[in-house]
Structures are given as C-alpha cells and as structure tokens.
Design a protein around this motif. Structure first.
Motif, PDB file in Angstrom:
ATOM      1  N   SER A   1       0.704  -1.059  -0.119  1.00 21.32           N
ATOM      2  CA  SER A   1      -0.096  -0.209   0.054  1.00 21.32           C
ATOM      3  C   SER A   1       0.941   1.218   0.258  1.00 21.32           C
ATOM      4  O   SER A   1       2.139   1.377   0.550  1.00 21.32           O
ATOM      5  CB  SER A   1      -0.643  -0.045   1.188  1.00 21.32           C
ATOM      6  OG  SER A   1      -0.451   0.267   2.358  1.00 21.32           O
TER       7      SER A   1
ATOM      8  N   ILE B   1       1.301  -3.630   4.451  1.00 18.45           N
ATOM      9  CA  ILE B   1       0.592  -2.337   4.563  1.00 18.45           C
ATOM     10  C   ILE B   1       1.694  -1.515   5.142  1.00 18.45           C
ATOM     11  O   ILE B   1       2.392  -1.826   6.224  1.00 18.45           O
ATOM     12  CB  ILE B   1      -0.566  -2.463   5.621  1.00 18.45           C
ATOM     13  CG1 ILE B   1      -1.663  -3.370   5.042  1.00 18.45           C
ATOM     14  CG2 ILE B   1      -1.090  -1.119   5.964  1.00 18.45           C
ATOM     15  CD1 ILE B   1      -2.321  -2.994   3.813  1.00 18.45           C
TER      16      ILE B   1
ATOM     17  N   ARG C   1      -7.177   6.616   2.329  1.00 16.86           N
ATOM     18  CA  ARG C   1      -6.101   5.650   2.556  1.00 16.86           C
ATOM     19  C   ARG C   1      -6.473   4.812   3.644  1.00 16.86           C
ATOM     20  O   ARG C   1      -6.493   3.606   3.329  1.00 16.86           O
ATOM     21  CB  ARG C   1      -4.586   6.356   2.808  1.00 16.86           C
ATOM     22  CG  ARG C   1      -3.637   5.370   3.148  1.00 16.86           C
ATOM     23  CD  ARG C   1      -2.381   5.895   3.416  1.00 16.86           C
ATOM     24  NE  ARG C   1      -1.292   4.827   3.657  1.00 16.86           N
ATOM     25  CZ  ARG C   1      -0.045   4.917   3.777  1.00 16.86           C
ATOM     26  NH1 ARG C   1       0.165   6.113   4.112  1.00 16.86           N
ATOM     27  NH2 ARG C   1       0.697   3.853   4.132  1.00 16.86           N
ATOM     28  N   ASP C   2      -7.295   5.246   4.783  1.00 17.46           N
ATOM     29  CA  ASP C   2      -7.785   4.280   5.822  1.00 17.46           C
ATOM     30  C   ASP C   2      -8.871   3.356   5.214  1.00 17.46           C
ATOM     31  O   ASP C   2      -8.659   1.995   5.210  1.00 17.46           O
ATOM     32  CB  ASP C   2      -8.507   4.988   6.944  1.00 17.46           C
ATOM     33  CG  ASP C   2      -7.736   5.778   7.860  1.00 17.46           C
ATOM     34  OD1 ASP C   2      -6.430   5.783   7.655  1.00 17.46           O
ATOM     35  OD2 ASP C   2      -8.135   6.958   8.553  1.00 17.46           O
TER      36      ASP C   2
ATOM     37  N   TRP D   1      -9.087   2.248   2.093  1.00 22.56           N
ATOM     38  CA  TRP D   1      -8.462   1.605   1.047  1.00 22.56           C
ATOM     39  C   TRP D   1      -7.618   0.361   1.674  1.00 22.56           C
ATOM     40  O   TRP D   1      -7.627  -0.812   1.346  1.00 22.56           O
ATOM     41  CB  TRP D   1      -7.506   2.374   0.042  1.00 22.56           C
ATOM     42  CG  TRP D   1      -6.710   1.439  -1.137  1.00 22.56           C
ATOM     43  CD1 TRP D   1      -5.400   1.536  -1.151  1.00 22.56           C
ATOM     44  CD2 TRP D   1      -7.218   0.705  -1.919  1.00 22.56           C
ATOM     45  NE1 TRP D   1      -4.977   0.784  -2.084  1.00 22.56           N
ATOM     46  CE2 TRP D   1      -5.925   0.065  -2.596  1.00 22.56           C
ATOM     47  CE3 TRP D   1      -8.744  -0.071  -2.205  1.00 22.56           C
ATOM     48  CZ2 TRP D   1      -6.172  -0.813  -3.548  1.00 22.56           C
ATOM     49  CZ3 TRP D   1      -8.591  -0.982  -3.160  1.00 22.56           C
ATOM     50  CH2 TRP D   1      -7.606  -1.280  -3.890  1.00 22.56           C
ATOM     51  N   GLU D   2      -6.865   0.930   2.619  1.00 27.66           N
ATOM     52  CA  GLU D   2      -6.188  -0.276   3.368  1.00 27.66           C
ATOM     53  C   GLU D   2      -6.961  -1.123   4.241  1.00 27.66           C
ATOM     54  O   GLU D   2      -6.525  -2.446   4.517  1.00 27.66           O
ATOM     55  CB  GLU D   2      -5.112   0.610   4.368  1.00 27.66           C
ATOM     56  CG  GLU D   2      -3.753   1.101   3.316  1.00 27.66           C
ATOM     57  CD  GLU D   2      -2.916   1.835   4.220  1.00 27.66           C
ATOM     58  OE1 GLU D   2      -1.584   2.052   3.684  1.00 27.66           O
ATOM     59  OE2 GLU D   2      -2.903   2.171   5.260  1.00 27.66           O
TER      60      GLU D   2
ATOM     61  N   ALA E   1       2.379  -5.783   8.322  1.00 30.09           N
ATOM     62  CA  ALA E   1       1.701  -4.653   8.549  1.00 30.09           C
ATOM     63  C   ALA E   1       2.756  -3.823   9.389  1.00 30.09           C
ATOM     64  O   ALA E   1       3.229  -4.260  10.439  1.00 30.09           O
ATOM     65  CB  ALA E   1       0.440  -4.673   9.283  1.00 30.09           C
TER      66      ALA E   1
ATOM     67  N   GLY F   1       0.493   0.617   9.591  1.00 28.05           N
ATOM     68  CA  GLY F   1      -0.127  -0.912   9.302  1.00 28.05           C
ATOM     69  C   GLY F   1      -0.354  -1.647  10.519  1.00 28.05           C
ATOM     70  O   GLY F   1      -1.409  -1.962  10.619  1.00 28.05           O
TER      71      GLY F   1
END
Length: 240
Positions: free
Chosen positions: A13, A76, A102-103, A105-106, A122, A126
C-alpha cells in the motif's frame, strides 16, 4: 523456498499525498523505496497499491478483493495516523488530519487479504490499522518514539521467540522507529508477541491466520531481510 516458476507478487500500500519532484508539484502515489528494495531482495516482486481518487473504489469490498486476487502477499506500509473515528474516539490535538481514502483502502485490502489467508506484513501505521480492523484502539500520543523531525529513533524490542516475528528474529531486536501512536486496547483475535522497554506493544499476530504479523517499528528502514524473506517465502506457498 518458493517452488513455483515465478516470484511471489507482493502488493504494498502507498501514500496518496501532494508531492514535489523536479519541476512538478502534484497529487502523487508515493512510497519510500526501501519497501520495494526489501521485497525485491527477499525474492518477491513489488506491486504498488495506491488508493484511487474515487471514494467508491477505495471502500468497495469487490474492488479490493479483485486487487488482492492477483497477489501472493500484502504489505501495509507506514504513514500518517489512523483516523480516530475508526475506533470511535475524538481526535487528539497532535493527531494528523485524517487520510480517509487511505484508511478505507487499506482496511478493505486487509479484509480481503485476511479472507484469503494471504501472508500480511503490517508496518508501523499498518500494525495500528490491523489492530483497529480487529476492533482495537490506539494511544493517540506517545512520547520519545522518534529521533526528531524526519529522523528515525531506535528501540529495543523484546520478542516471544516461540511466535512470529521472534521465531525469525530471536528474543530481541534493536529496531528503527518513528511513531507517536501505538496500540492501546488489543483487537480481539490478535496476540501480543513483542514489547518495547516502556511496555508498549511492538508486535502482534493474528492467531487465526497463517502469517499475519504487525510490527510497530520499521524493518524496511533497517533492511531486516530475515523478516521480509520469511514473509515472501510464505507468500510463495500461496495456492494459485
């Protein structure tokens, strides 16, 4: 060892920020090259996964599922703070402005990867986001986990040698860190496998998955290839 005829495909990401390079100042999908270099050095092929500008895309489970379907593992990456609204808290005065795209999507990528039991690594933000996905919360301000503005600090992490990532790295590791948030209430289904000297949680694993590891530090900054190699090796076992 990966026994397939191709290298594992590792999605990473990325940031979506206003950035400048050369004569250009534009919205950009960016990522420190250390992530890409570590994945490549560990035997994987790095594929960057930026959030799109379309809000319906980044929060659409089917969009994330189609993206993850082409991967063997997911990283992540680190970055800005997770929006406190994601764990039902008000924003602390030191917390970064929310990166809602971004929040979303991840979190969608993580959910899709967990559904497939893909290997997940992560890192920093992450790990915090992984904890939030599992229903946990974050400490919004922690002192002394940075070396200065844009300078990594260093911390000694005590690890459980019987669990990831201690089973790879040993009972302790000196690691680069740069964060002012940390895991508070642990998400249900996660287990703590590493702590800093001040007791803060530094490593977690998803107990119900094959290889889902969250680390609060930055192994890509340290070129900690033992961790990346184990992650890529597990990605090489994914059935396609």
């Amino acid at each position: 060892m990966n026994t397939r005829n191709r290298r594992p495909r590792i999605g990473i990401s990325t940031y979506r920020e206003h950035a400048s390079w050369g004569i250009w100042q534009l919205d950009a999908a960016t990522l420190p090259a250390t992530y890409v270099d570590c994945v490549a050095a560990a035997g994987g092929i790095a594929l960057l996964l930026p959030p799109t500008g379309n809000a319906s895309d980044v929060s659409d489970p089917s969009y994330a599922a189609e993206t993850v379907a082409g991967l063997d593992g997911l990283v992540i990456s680190g970055g800005p703070d997770v929006d406190p609204a994601r764990y039902d808290e008000a924003c602390h005065e030191t917390t970064d402005a929310p990166r809602e795209q971004r929040d979303a999507w991840e979190l969608a990528l993580l959910s899709a990867a967990l559904e497939r039991d893909l290997p997940v690594l992560a890192i920093c933000r992450g790990a915090q986001l992984l904890n939030v996905l599992y229903g946990g919360s974050l400490i919004q301000h922690v002192e002394d986990h940075r070396g200065g503005v844009a300078v990594f600090g260093s911390t000694q992490v005590t690890l459980d040698p019987a669990a990831l990532p201690g089973s790879i790295l040993g009972p302790s590791v000196t690691a680069s860190c740069y964060h002012h948030q940390a895991i508070a209430r642990l998400g249900e289904g996660l287990a703590i496998t590493g702590r800093a000297p001040d007791g803060r949680i530094e490593a977690v694993v998803a107990s119900d998955r094959t290889f889902v590891v969250g680390v609060q530090w930055h192994p890509e900054q340290d070129r900690e290839l033992r961790l990346f190699a184990a992650f890529v090796e597990n990605a090489g076992k994914v059935v396609v």
